[in-house]
Design a protein around this motif. Structure first.
Motif, mmCIF file in Angstrom:
data_model
loop_
_atom_site.group_PDB
_atom_site.id
_atom_site.type_symbol
_atom_site.label_atom_id
_atom_site.label_comp_id
_atom_site.label_asym_id
_atom_site.label_seq_id
_atom_site.Cartn_x
_atom_site.Cartn_y
_atom_site.Cartn_z
ATOM 1 N N ASP A 128 37.999 4.349 -4.415
ATOM 2 C CA ASP A 128 39.430 4.137 -4.624
ATOM 3 C C ASP A 128 40.126 5.437 -5.037
ATOM 4 O O ASP A 128 41.223 5.742 -4.562
ATOM 5 C CB ASP A 128 39.678 3.064 -5.680
ATOM 6 C CG ASP A 128 39.530 1.659 -5.130
ATOM 7 O OD1 ASP A 128 39.641 1.485 -3.895
ATOM 8 O OD2 ASP A 128 39.313 0.735 -5.935
ATOM 9 N N GLU A 129 39.487 6.187 -5.941
ATOM 10 C CA GLU A 129 40.074 7.450 -6.384
ATOM 11 C C GLU A 129 40.213 8.422 -5.214
ATOM 12 O O GLU A 129 41.238 9.095 -5.078
ATOM 13 C CB GLU A 129 39.218 8.068 -7.485
ATOM 14 C CG GLU A 129 39.255 7.305 -8.786
ATOM 15 C CD GLU A 129 38.253 7.816 -9.796
ATOM 16 O OE1 GLU A 129 37.553 8.812 -9.514
ATOM 17 O OE2 GLU A 129 38.175 7.222 -10.886
ATOM 18 N N ASP A 130 39.183 8.490 -4.371
ATOM 19 C CA ASP A 130 39.263 9.362 -3.201
ATOM 20 C C ASP A 130 40.346 8.898 -2.239
ATOM 21 O O ASP A 130 41.084 9.710 -1.664
ATOM 22 C CB ASP A 130 37.916 9.404 -2.471
ATOM 23 C CG ASP A 130 36.831 10.093 -3.283
ATOM 24 O OD1 ASP A 130 37.176 10.836 -4.225
ATOM 25 O OD2 ASP A 130 35.634 9.870 -2.987
ATOM 26 N N LEU A 131 40.445 7.586 -2.062
ATOM 27 C CA LEU A 131 41.452 7.041 -1.146
ATOM 28 C C LEU A 131 42.869 7.336 -1.626
ATOM 29 O O LEU A 131 43.755 7.604 -0.817
ATOM 30 C CB LEU A 131 41.252 5.532 -0.970
ATOM 31 C CG LEU A 131 40.085 5.102 -0.091
ATOM 32 C CD1 LEU A 131 39.927 3.588 -0.115
ATOM 33 C CD2 LEU A 131 40.273 5.587 1.328
ATOM 34 N N VAL A 132 43.073 7.292 -2.926
ATOM 35 C CA VAL A 132 44.405 7.576 -3.462
ATOM 36 C C VAL A 132 44.826 8.998 -3.093
ATOM 37 O O VAL A 132 45.955 9.238 -2.642
ATOM 38 C CB VAL A 132 44.429 7.371 -4.998
ATOM 39 C CG1 VAL A 132 45.685 7.957 -5.606
ATOM 40 C CG2 VAL A 132 44.341 5.907 -5.333
ATOM 41 N N LYS A 172 37.526 3.648 3.949
ATOM 42 C CA LYS A 172 38.090 2.293 3.998
ATOM 43 C C LYS A 172 37.019 1.281 4.380
ATOM 44 O O LYS A 172 36.888 0.226 3.750
ATOM 45 C CB LYS A 172 39.231 2.223 5.024
ATOM 46 C CG LYS A 172 40.551 2.724 4.557
ATOM 47 C CD LYS A 172 41.556 2.464 5.678
ATOM 48 C CE LYS A 172 42.862 3.132 5.476
ATOM 49 N NZ LYS A 172 43.794 2.893 6.602
ATOM 50 N N THR A 173 36.266 1.615 5.431
ATOM 51 C CA THR A 173 35.222 0.680 5.872
ATOM 52 C C THR A 173 34.125 0.554 4.824
ATOM 53 O O THR A 173 33.620 -0.543 4.586
ATOM 54 C CB THR A 173 34.615 1.116 7.217
ATOM 55 O OG1 THR A 173 34.117 2.458 7.094
ATOM 56 C CG2 THR A 173 35.643 1.056 8.337
ATOM 57 N N ARG A 174 33.744 1.668 4.197
ATOM 58 C CA ARG A 174 32.713 1.630 3.142
ATOM 59 C C ARG A 174 33.174 0.774 1.972
ATOM 60 O O ARG A 174 32.393 -0.002 1.406
ATOM 61 C CB ARG A 174 32.397 3.061 2.680
ATOM 62 C CG ARG A 174 31.384 3.151 1.591
ATOM 63 C CD ARG A 174 30.010 2.783 2.079
ATOM 64 N NE ARG A 174 29.071 2.922 0.971
ATOM 65 C CZ ARG A 174 28.008 2.187 0.810
ATOM 66 N NH1 ARG A 174 27.713 1.268 1.701
ATOM 67 N NH2 ARG A 174 27.219 2.349 -0.216
ATOM 68 N N LYS A 175 34.453 0.893 1.619
ATOM 69 C CA LYS A 175 34.993 0.098 0.514
ATOM 70 C C LYS A 175 34.947 -1.390 0.859
ATOM 71 O O LYS A 175 34.563 -2.218 0.030
ATOM 72 C CB LYS A 175 36.431 0.516 0.206
ATOM 73 C CG LYS A 175 37.047 -0.257 -0.935
ATOM 74 C CD LYS A 175 38.478 0.138 -1.167
ATOM 75 C CE LYS A 175 39.096 -0.773 -2.215
ATOM 76 N NZ LYS A 175 40.525 -0.552 -2.353
ATOM 77 N N LYS A 176 35.316 -1.737 2.091
ATOM 78 C CA LYS A 176 35.259 -3.140 2.511
ATOM 79 C C LYS A 176 33.839 -3.682 2.444
ATOM 80 O O LYS A 176 33.609 -4.809 2.002
ATOM 81 C CB LYS A 176 35.827 -3.306 3.920
ATOM 82 C CG LYS A 176 37.327 -3.215 3.974
ATOM 83 C CD LYS A 176 37.832 -3.432 5.384
ATOM 84 C CE LYS A 176 39.334 -3.271 5.444
ATOM 85 N NZ LYS A 176 39.869 -3.446 6.808
ATOM 86 N N GLU A 177 32.872 -2.871 2.890
ATOM 87 C CA GLU A 177 31.469 -3.291 2.839
ATOM 88 C C GLU A 177 31.011 -3.521 1.402
ATOM 89 O O GLU A 177 30.354 -4.527 1.100
ATOM 90 C CB GLU A 177 30.579 -2.228 3.489
ATOM 91 C CG GLU A 177 30.709 -2.112 4.972
ATOM 92 C CD GLU A 177 29.945 -0.915 5.517
ATOM 93 O OE1 GLU A 177 29.148 -0.304 4.762
ATOM 94 O OE2 GLU A 177 30.138 -0.592 6.701
ATOM 95 N N LEU A 178 31.363 -2.583 0.520
ATOM 96 C CA LEU A 178 30.955 -2.712 -0.879
ATOM 97 C C LEU A 178 31.610 -3.926 -1.542
ATOM 98 O O LEU A 178 30.975 -4.632 -2.327
ATOM 99 C CB LEU A 178 31.298 -1.438 -1.653
ATOM 100 C CG LEU A 178 30.465 -0.206 -1.315
ATOM 101 C CD1 LEU A 178 30.988 1.014 -2.055
ATOM 102 C CD2 LEU A 178 29.005 -0.439 -1.647
ATOM 103 N N GLU A 179 32.884 -4.179 -1.224
ATOM 104 C CA GLU A 179 33.562 -5.348 -1.796
ATOM 105 C C GLU A 179 32.926 -6.637 -1.306
ATOM 106 O O GLU A 179 32.758 -7.585 -2.071
ATOM 107 C CB GLU A 179 35.055 -5.310 -1.458
ATOM 108 C CG GLU A 179 35.818 -4.274 -2.255
ATOM 109 C CD GLU A 179 37.272 -4.158 -1.839
ATOM 110 O OE1 GLU A 179 37.635 -4.598 -0.714
ATOM 111 O OE2 GLU A 179 38.051 -3.609 -2.640
#
Length: 170
Positions: free
Chosen positions: A99-103, A126-133
């Motif tokens: 999230d910090e990197d995305l910001v 974005k895709t990595r974040k979706k996978e982790l969530e």
């Protein structure tokens, strides 16, 4: 115009009352060096020596039983909230780092300074974040499912012990 007039009248009344309080405070203390901020009032707090405010908890159970002040309207029962597992904590920290990197990347994108490499990095994150969530939700779901299963087994065992008292443990 009517609303503005009402607001101005209200504010002028509040200013005049705070000015009167300030003048009274100056008269009370005898000098103007101890001016009171018009938006705050000083309320003296006193505790008796026998108060629980001064008592230190002696064990961990007392710490857990102590009331916790919170800003939210909902109160959380610490007994019903399960402790997060290390895997869940790890996933949450990974998500927060992404999230910090995305910001930062979104900020660069909005300013128009995003390069093609950073654009591909943005998509990957974005895709990595979706996978982790998704993985985090699955772990939480599995944890609740396992707890529900354990609770139902305990319930079945207790019912069995009630109907057949001869199989109870001594």
């Amino acid at each position: 115009m009517k609303k503005k007039g009402l607001l101005l009248g209200l504010w002028s009344k509040q200013l005049s009352t705070t000015a009167q309080k300030q003048n009274a405070a100056e008269d009370k203390f005898g000098d103007s060096s101890t001016k009171i901020n018009p938006t705050t009032e000083h309320i003296p707090l006193e505790f008796t020596p026998e108060s629980d405010q001064f008592r230190e908890p002696e064990s961990e159970t007392e710490i857990e039983q102590m009331p916790v002040a919170s800003n939210s309207k909902k109160s959380i029962n610490t007994a019903s909230v399960s402790k997060p597992k290390p895997a869940e904590e790890d996933l949450k920290t990974q998500i927060s780092l992404i999230d910090e990197d995305l910001v930062g990347l979104y900020y660069k994108k909005s300013a128009g300074f995003l390069t093609e490499e950073q654009e591909s990095e943005l998509k990957e994150k974005k895709t990595r974040k979706k996978e982790l969530e998704r993985l985090l939700k699955r772990k939480i779901y599995n944890k609740k499912k396992a707890q529900k299963s354990r609770d139902s087994k305990k319930m079945k065992l207790s019912k069995l012990c009630e109907t057949h008292p001869e199989i109870q443990r001594p």
